[in-house]
Scaffold this motif. Structure first.
Motif, mmCIF file in Angstrom:
data_model
loop_
_atom_site.group_PDB
_atom_site.id
_atom_site.type_symbol
_atom_site.label_atom_id
_atom_site.label_comp_id
_atom_site.label_asym_id
_atom_site.label_seq_id
_atom_site.Cartn_x
_atom_site.Cartn_y
_atom_site.Cartn_z
ATOM 1 N N LEU A 87 0.853 -1.184 0.000
ATOM 2 C CA LEU A 87 0.000 0.000 0.000
ATOM 3 C C LEU A 87 0.893 1.239 0.000
ATOM 4 C CD1 LEU A 87 -2.860 1.208 0.235
ATOM 5 C CD2 LEU A 87 -2.563 1.110 2.712
ATOM 6 N N LEU A 88 0.630 2.149 -0.901
ATOM 7 C CA LEU A 88 1.406 3.382 -1.008
ATOM 8 C C LEU A 88 0.489 4.559 -0.741
ATOM 9 C CD1 LEU A 88 4.108 4.712 -1.839
ATOM 10 C CD2 LEU A 88 3.264 4.702 -4.176
ATOM 11 N N GLU A 89 0.843 5.359 0.260
ATOM 12 C CA GLU A 89 0.048 6.535 0.603
ATOM 13 C C GLU A 89 0.698 7.769 -0.008
ATOM 14 O OE1 GLU A 89 -1.608 6.798 4.726
ATOM 15 O OE2 GLU A 89 -0.064 5.281 5.056
ATOM 16 N N LYS A 90 -0.127 8.656 -0.555
ATOM 17 C CA LYS A 90 0.367 9.904 -1.114
ATOM 18 C C LYS A 90 -0.560 11.036 -0.700
ATOM 19 C CE LYS A 90 2.963 8.332 -5.029
ATOM 20 N NZ LYS A 90 3.498 8.766 -6.281
ATOM 21 N N ALA A 91 0.008 12.207 -0.578
ATOM 22 C CA ALA A 91 -0.764 13.409 -0.276
ATOM 23 C C ALA A 91 -0.229 14.528 -1.163
ATOM 24 C CB ALA A 91 -0.620 13.783 1.192
ATOM 25 N N PHE A 92 -1.047 15.514 -1.388
ATOM 26 C CA PHE A 92 -0.668 16.587 -2.286
ATOM 27 C C PHE A 92 -0.917 17.940 -1.648
ATOM 28 C CE2 PHE A 92 -1.697 12.936 -4.808
ATOM 29 C CZ PHE A 92 -0.676 12.898 -5.732
ATOM 30 N N ILE A 93 -0.006 18.860 -1.877
ATOM 31 C CA ILE A 93 -0.173 20.260 -1.511
ATOM 32 C C ILE A 93 -0.394 21.009 -2.814
ATOM 33 C CG2 ILE A 93 0.900 22.309 -0.517
ATOM 34 C CD1 ILE A 93 2.664 20.370 1.134
ATOM 35 N N VAL A 94 -1.514 21.664 -2.919
ATOM 36 C CA VAL A 94 -1.829 22.397 -4.143
ATOM 37 C C VAL A 94 -1.526 23.867 -3.896
ATOM 38 C CG1 VAL A 94 -3.636 23.009 -5.783
ATOM 39 C CG2 VAL A 94 -3.631 20.742 -4.716
ATOM 40 N N THR A 95 -0.665 24.411 -4.721
ATOM 41 C CA THR A 95 -0.277 25.808 -4.586
ATOM 42 C C THR A 95 -0.030 26.392 -5.964
ATOM 43 O OG1 THR A 95 1.336 27.327 -3.626
ATOM 44 C CG2 THR A 95 2.155 25.172 -4.245
ATOM 45 N N ASN A 96 -0.110 27.689 -6.074
ATOM 46 C CA ASN A 96 0.149 28.319 -7.362
ATOM 47 C C ASN A 96 1.584 28.824 -7.464
ATOM 48 O OD1 ASN A 96 -0.041 30.400 -5.580
ATOM 49 N ND2 ASN A 96 -1.419 31.648 -6.793
ATOM 50 N N GLY A 97 2.430 28.429 -6.543
ATOM 51 C CA GLY A 97 3.827 28.858 -6.582
ATOM 52 C C GLY A 97 4.745 27.737 -6.121
ATOM 53 N N MET A 98 6.011 27.944 -6.334
ATOM 54 C CA MET A 98 7.015 26.966 -5.915
ATOM 55 C C MET A 98 7.400 27.229 -4.466
ATOM 56 S SD MET A 98 7.737 24.942 -8.468
ATOM 57 C CE MET A 98 9.320 24.287 -8.013
ATOM 58 N N ILE A 134 10.680 23.368 1.875
ATOM 59 C CA ILE A 134 10.564 21.946 1.510
ATOM 60 C C ILE A 134 11.260 21.079 2.556
ATOM 61 C CG2 ILE A 134 11.319 20.210 -0.172
ATOM 62 C CD1 ILE A 134 10.841 22.327 -2.348
ATOM 63 N N GLU A 135 12.470 21.453 2.932
ATOM 64 C CA GLU A 135 13.217 20.688 3.927
ATOM 65 C C GLU A 135 12.506 20.704 5.283
ATOM 66 O OE1 GLU A 135 17.096 22.427 3.832
ATOM 67 O OE2 GLU A 135 17.665 21.352 2.005
ATOM 68 N N LYS A 136 11.903 21.830 5.626
ATOM 69 C CA LYS A 136 11.156 21.937 6.881
ATOM 70 C C LYS A 136 9.973 20.964 6.891
ATOM 71 C CE LYS A 136 8.645 25.406 9.568
ATOM 72 N NZ LYS A 136 8.192 26.788 9.602
ATOM 73 N N LEU A 137 9.235 20.902 5.789
ATOM 74 C CA LEU A 137 8.114 19.965 5.679
ATOM 75 C C LEU A 137 8.594 18.520 5.765
ATOM 76 C CD1 LEU A 137 5.994 21.585 2.836
ATOM 77 C CD2 LEU A 137 5.267 21.229 5.191
ATOM 78 N N GLU A 138 9.674 18.216 5.046
ATOM 79 C CA GLU A 138 10.192 16.846 5.030
ATOM 80 C C GLU A 138 10.636 16.407 6.421
ATOM 81 O OE1 GLU A 138 11.729 16.559 0.413
ATOM 82 O OE2 GLU A 138 13.201 16.966 1.964
ATOM 83 N N ASN A 139 11.337 17.278 7.122
ATOM 84 C CA ASN A 139 11.849 16.922 8.447
ATOM 85 C C ASN A 139 10.736 16.854 9.493
ATOM 86 O OD1 ASN A 139 14.462 16.766 7.479
ATOM 87 N ND2 ASN A 139 14.896 18.902 7.923
ATOM 88 N N ALA A 140 9.785 17.753 9.424
ATOM 89 C CA ALA A 140 8.725 17.806 10.422
ATOM 90 C C ALA A 140 7.747 16.640 10.298
ATOM 91 C CB ALA A 140 7.975 19.130 10.320
ATOM 92 N N HIS A 141 7.501 16.202 9.065
ATOM 93 C CA HIS A 141 6.450 15.202 8.850
ATOM 94 C C HIS A 141 6.956 13.876 8.294
ATOM 95 C CE1 HIS A 141 3.516 18.284 9.757
ATOM 96 N NE2 HIS A 141 4.137 19.078 8.915
ATOM 97 N N GLY A 142 8.255 13.762 8.060
ATOM 98 C CA GLY A 142 8.803 12.510 7.539
ATOM 99 C C GLY A 142 8.291 12.179 6.151
ATOM 100 N N ILE A 143 8.190 13.197 5.300
ATOM 101 C CA ILE A 143 7.669 13.002 3.943
ATOM 102 C C ILE A 143 8.729 13.400 2.930
ATOM 103 C CG2 ILE A 143 5.278 13.389 4.619
ATOM 104 C CD1 ILE A 143 5.522 16.243 3.491
ATOM 105 N N ARG A 144 8.484 13.058 1.694
ATOM 106 C CA ARG A 144 9.342 13.472 0.581
ATOM 107 C C ARG A 144 8.505 14.369 -0.311
ATOM 108 N NH1 ARG A 144 13.921 15.021 -0.942
ATOM 109 N NH2 ARG A 144 14.569 14.432 -3.002
ATOM 110 N N VAL A 145 8.936 15.617 -0.481
ATOM 111 C CA VAL A 145 8.197 16.590 -1.280
ATOM 112 C C VAL A 145 8.705 16.547 -2.721
ATOM 113 C CG1 VAL A 145 7.684 19.045 -1.591
ATOM 114 C CG2 VAL A 145 7.806 18.082 0.703
#
Length: 61
Positions: free
Chosen positions: A14-25, A31-42
């Motif tokens: 099973l592979l879980e994915k989530a998406f952040i929808v934004t109009n900018g980069m 990105i590193e803050k999100l990855e470290n805080a939540h254990g995800i790969r952006v």
């Protein structure tokens, strides 16, 4: 509950994915803050053409 049922009954992994929808980069530090805080790969999806019309989720809220 759904995840547990799928893991028991379906073959494969099973592979879980989530998406952040934004109009900018997002900047690299953000990105590193999100990855470290939540254990995800952006990953960036710079352009996407939906195969089906995307439903308006506001009806569900």
């Amino acid at each position: 509950m759904l995840k547990a049922a799928l893991e028991k009954s379906a073959p494969g992994r099973l592979l879980e994915k989530a998406f952040i929808v934004t109009n900018g980069m997002l900047p690299k530090p953000e990105i590193e803050k999100l990855e470290n805080a939540h254990g995800i790969r952006v990953s960036a999806v710079l352009q996407s053409e939906p195969s089906n019309k995307i439903p308006d989720l506001r009806d569900w809220f």
